[in-house]
Design a protein around this motif. Structure first.
Motif, mmCIF file in Angstrom:
data_model
loop_
_atom_site.group_PDB
_atom_site.id
_atom_site.type_symbol
_atom_site.label_atom_id
_atom_site.label_comp_id
_atom_site.label_asym_id
_atom_site.label_seq_id
_atom_site.Cartn_x
_atom_site.Cartn_y
_atom_site.Cartn_z
ATOM 1 N N ALA A 1 51.385 56.295 125.648
ATOM 2 C CA ALA A 1 52.572 56.172 124.808
ATOM 3 C C ALA A 1 52.356 56.871 123.474
ATOM 4 N N PRO A 2 53.425 57.365 122.846
ATOM 5 C CA PRO A 2 53.300 57.955 121.509
ATOM 6 C C PRO A 2 52.699 56.951 120.526
ATOM 7 N N VAL A 3 51.970 57.453 119.551
ATOM 8 C CA VAL A 3 51.312 56.583 118.572
ATOM 9 C C VAL A 3 52.124 56.553 117.282
ATOM 10 N N ALA A 4 51.902 55.496 116.503
ATOM 11 C CA ALA A 4 52.660 55.335 115.255
ATOM 12 C C ALA A 4 52.331 56.436 114.261
ATOM 13 N N SER A 5 51.046 56.827 114.196
ATOM 14 C CA SER A 5 50.630 57.877 113.271
ATOM 15 C C SER A 5 49.758 58.882 114.023
ATOM 16 N N ALA A 6 50.373 59.970 114.440
ATOM 17 C CA ALA A 6 49.630 60.979 115.198
ATOM 18 C C ALA A 6 48.520 61.586 114.356
ATOM 19 N N ARG A 7 48.781 61.808 113.087
ATOM 20 C CA ARG A 7 47.782 62.421 112.224
ATOM 21 C C ARG A 7 46.556 61.528 112.081
ATOM 22 N N SER A 8 46.760 60.228 111.933
ATOM 23 C CA SER A 8 45.623 59.303 111.801
ATOM 24 C C SER A 8 44.761 59.303 113.051
ATOM 25 N N GLU A 9 45.395 59.368 114.218
ATOM 26 C CA GLU A 9 44.638 59.393 115.478
ATOM 27 C C GLU A 9 43.815 60.669 115.592
ATOM 28 N N THR B 1 44.539 60.189 122.170
ATOM 29 C CA THR B 1 44.283 61.366 121.333
ATOM 30 C C THR B 1 45.138 62.535 121.799
ATOM 31 N N MET B 2 45.197 62.732 123.109
ATOM 32 C CA MET B 2 45.984 63.843 123.643
ATOM 33 C C MET B 2 47.478 63.634 123.375
ATOM 34 N N ALA B 3 47.932 62.364 123.490
ATOM 35 C CA ALA B 3 49.338 62.070 123.186
ATOM 36 C C ALA B 3 49.641 62.367 121.721
ATOM 37 N N ALA B 4 48.697 62.031 120.837
ATOM 38 C CA ALA B 4 48.889 62.309 119.411
ATOM 39 C C ALA B 4 48.930 63.805 119.147
ATOM 40 N N LEU B 5 48.095 64.558 119.861
ATOM 41 C CA LEU B 5 48.078 66.003 119.690
ATOM 42 C C LEU B 5 49.382 66.624 120.199
ATOM 43 N N VAL B 6 49.948 66.038 121.257
ATOM 44 C CA VAL B 6 51.265 66.469 121.733
ATOM 45 C C VAL B 6 52.314 66.251 120.651
ATOM 46 N N GLN B 7 52.255 65.073 120.005
ATOM 47 C CA GLN B 7 53.228 64.767 118.950
ATOM 48 C C GLN B 7 53.116 65.759 117.786
ATOM 49 N N LEU B 8 51.884 66.043 117.367
ATOM 50 C CA LEU B 8 51.700 66.996 116.267
ATOM 51 C C LEU B 8 52.189 68.382 116.661
ATOM 52 N N THR B 9 51.885 68.791 117.889
ATOM 53 C CA THR B 9 52.305 70.111 118.358
ATOM 54 C C THR B 9 53.826 70.222 118.397
ATOM 55 N N ASP B 10 54.476 69.184 118.882
ATOM 56 C CA ASP B 10 55.944 69.180 118.916
ATOM 57 C C ASP B 10 56.513 69.216 117.501
ATOM 58 N N SER B 11 55.884 68.462 116.609
ATOM 59 C CA SER B 11 56.357 68.426 115.221
ATOM 60 C C SER B 11 56.217 69.798 114.564
ATOM 61 N N ILE B 12 55.057 70.444 114.774
ATOM 62 C CA ILE B 12 54.835 71.777 114.199
ATOM 63 C C ILE B 12 55.857 72.765 114.753
ATOM 64 N N GLY B 13 56.047 72.742 116.077
ATOM 65 C CA GLY B 13 56.997 73.659 116.700
ATOM 66 C C GLY B 13 58.403 73.476 116.156
ATOM 67 N N TYR C 1 46.355 72.414 110.467
ATOM 68 C CA TYR C 1 44.902 72.367 110.248
ATOM 69 C C TYR C 1 44.256 71.305 111.135
ATOM 70 N N LEU C 2 44.861 70.112 111.187
ATOM 71 C CA LEU C 2 44.307 69.044 112.020
ATOM 72 C C LEU C 2 44.333 69.425 113.501
ATOM 73 N N SER C 3 45.429 70.006 113.948
ATOM 74 C CA SER C 3 45.528 70.417 115.352
ATOM 75 C C SER C 3 44.487 71.476 115.683
ATOM 76 N N SER C 4 44.296 72.434 114.773
ATOM 77 C CA SER C 4 43.306 73.488 114.983
ATOM 78 C C SER C 4 41.900 72.912 115.079
ATOM 79 N N GLU C 5 41.557 71.990 114.161
ATOM 80 C CA GLU C 5 40.229 71.387 114.192
ATOM 81 C C GLU C 5 40.009 70.591 115.472
ATOM 82 N N ALA C 6 41.026 69.858 115.901
ATOM 83 C CA ALA C 6 40.899 69.078 117.133
ATOM 84 C C ALA C 6 40.665 69.994 118.335
#
Length: 429
Positions: free
Chosen positions: A214-222, A236-248, A273-278
């Motif tokens: 399920a999506p997390v409350a704070s993708a960046r924190s995860e 973690t992967m769900a959070a990365l999906v959320q960040l990727t969608d947000s960036i897009g 930056y967080l997505s790149s590091e992950a």
């Protein structure tokens, strides 16, 4: 001047490899009071130690100094924020950088020793093994060889050492003028639209590995948690999906990255930056184990993220190149005398100089290829020492001891200096 020229075409990989040592929390908040305290502590600690060793004529390493300063800032930041994982130094990256700094002088010594022995075995030219005689120039072919090897060292030096200054300048620019330098304004409209398409494809790819989490409350924190722990879960992967969608979504609404509103710039950059590091850590650890086709998609997305955030404007390269050239012109004499005349008991011969320079050029060039910061000074000095031993010239142990002392003290002194300055400036800011 060759070193300054190579600065202009350097990739920036070394610059950002050094900055990856910093706690993720400081990098994400570089524009805050804490971020300014960090930048000034790094600058002041590096300047104080480098000027002190230059005055004494000791070939100290600016790479060691900067890395020690970063570790000092990170340690003090961690002490001032107990229990906050994002305030800690990235010790895995520190270990990788430390290995490069430790082994590169040993490689320089061994390869220079071997190269000179090979020259003496196969190249029977007495003029190559002669010492300089006053102002009398060497034979033309020897002079050409030395110009070639000196140019190679200069190019390698500019490509590696020059990038460290670029990294610090970019930290300052991102903190002070984020609207202009937090995102790469040189990305074109076509490249921006391509980025949106790649981000959408990456999101679909990452979704396969979220396993329905399920999506997390704070993708960046995860994602910050993952970067510190290196433990990837479906969440973690769900959070990365959320960040990727947000960036897009944030980028899709603008013709180019230069059109992202000022109030959104820091948020977009930090998400990138967080997505790149992950993604970098997942690729490095091979966890999760992506399929080949999925790895290619994510690698393409990772590259575009880095192009958007880890860039060096041309004027910064020019400024660093000029500073590197002027610094060499003004302060070369003390260090050159130590390296050329005081390491061995005899003056450096042409063959010894060429051997040390070839080895330094190749070692530093290889390190630059893999984005590893090494010390030009230490590699070249150890190469000279290796050539002295190979030639039977002997070493001046007083100079060697002084150099070793500077090498050993650089890390602890710069760590202590930067930690103390960060503590003081943190309270001031």
């Amino acid at each position: 001047m060759a070193g300054t020229s190579w600065v202009l075409i350097s990739s920036g990989a070394v610059a950002y490899a050094v900055l990856q040592l910093l706690p993720i929390g400081l990098v994400l908040n570089v524009g805050s009071g804490t971020g300014f305290a960090m930048v000034f502590a790094l600058l002041l600690a590096s300047i104080v130690w480098n000027l002190g060793t230059w005055y004494l004529g000791l070939p100290s390493s600016s790479s060691h100094t900067l890395i020690g300063s970063i570790i000092g800032v990170g340690l003090m930041n961690q002490m001032m924020n107990p229990g906050n994982a994002n305030a800690a130094v990235d010790w895995s990256q520190a270990l990788s950088v430390g290995k490069a700094l430790l082994f590169s002088p040993l490689i320089g010594f061994g390869l220079a020793f071997a190269l000179l022995m090979l020259l003496k075995t196969f190249v029977k030219a007495p003029e190559l093994y002669a010492e300089p005689h006053g102002d009398k120039p060497p034979p033309f072919w020897v002079r050409s060889l030395l110009i070639l090897t000196c140019t190679g060292v200069s190019f390698a030096h500019g490509s590696n050492d020059g990038q460290k200054g670029m990294g610090l300048i970019m930290l300052i620019l991102i903190g002070t003028v984020p609207s202009a330098y937090a995102l790469n304004r040189a990305v074109t409209q076509d490249e921006t639209q391509s980025f949106v398409s790649v981000a959408h494809h990456a999101s679909e790819t990452l979704q396969k590995y979220a396993q329905g989490a399920a999506p997390v409350a704070s993708a960046r924190s995860e994602i910050e948690r993952y970067i510190q722990s290196r433990e990837a879960t479906p969440t973690t992967m769900a959070a990365l999906v959320q960040l990727t969608d947000s960036i897009g979504a944030q980028v899709a609404n603008r013709p180019t990255l230069a059109d992202v509103p000022e109030h959104e710039v820091n948020n977009v950059r930090n998400n990138m930056y967080l997505s790149s590091e992950a993604l970098r850590l997942m690729e490095k650890d091979k966890k999760p184990a992506f399929r080949a086709e999925d790895s290619a998609v994510l690698g393409n997305y990772h590259g575009l993220l880095d192009k958007s955030t880890k860039f060096i404007p041309p004027w910064v390269k020019v400024a660093v190149a000029i500073a590197l050239g002027l610094g060499t012109m003004v302060g070369w004499r003390r260090i050159v005398r130590t390296v050329g005349e005081r390491i061995g008991k005899q003056h450096l011969t042409y063959a010894q100089g060429a051997s040390a320079e070839v080895v330094a050029m190749l070692t530093i060039g290889a390190a630059d290829r893999f984005g590893l910061p090494v010390s030009t000074t230490h590699v070249l000095s150890s190469g000279v020492a290796g050539s002295m031993v190979a030639n039977g010239s002997g070493l001046q142990w007083s100079t060697v001891r002084s150099m070793l002392m500077a090498w050993v003290l650089t890390l602890p002194v710069s760590i202590a200096l930067a930690a103390g300055l960060f503590w003081l400036l943190r309270h001031l800011f």
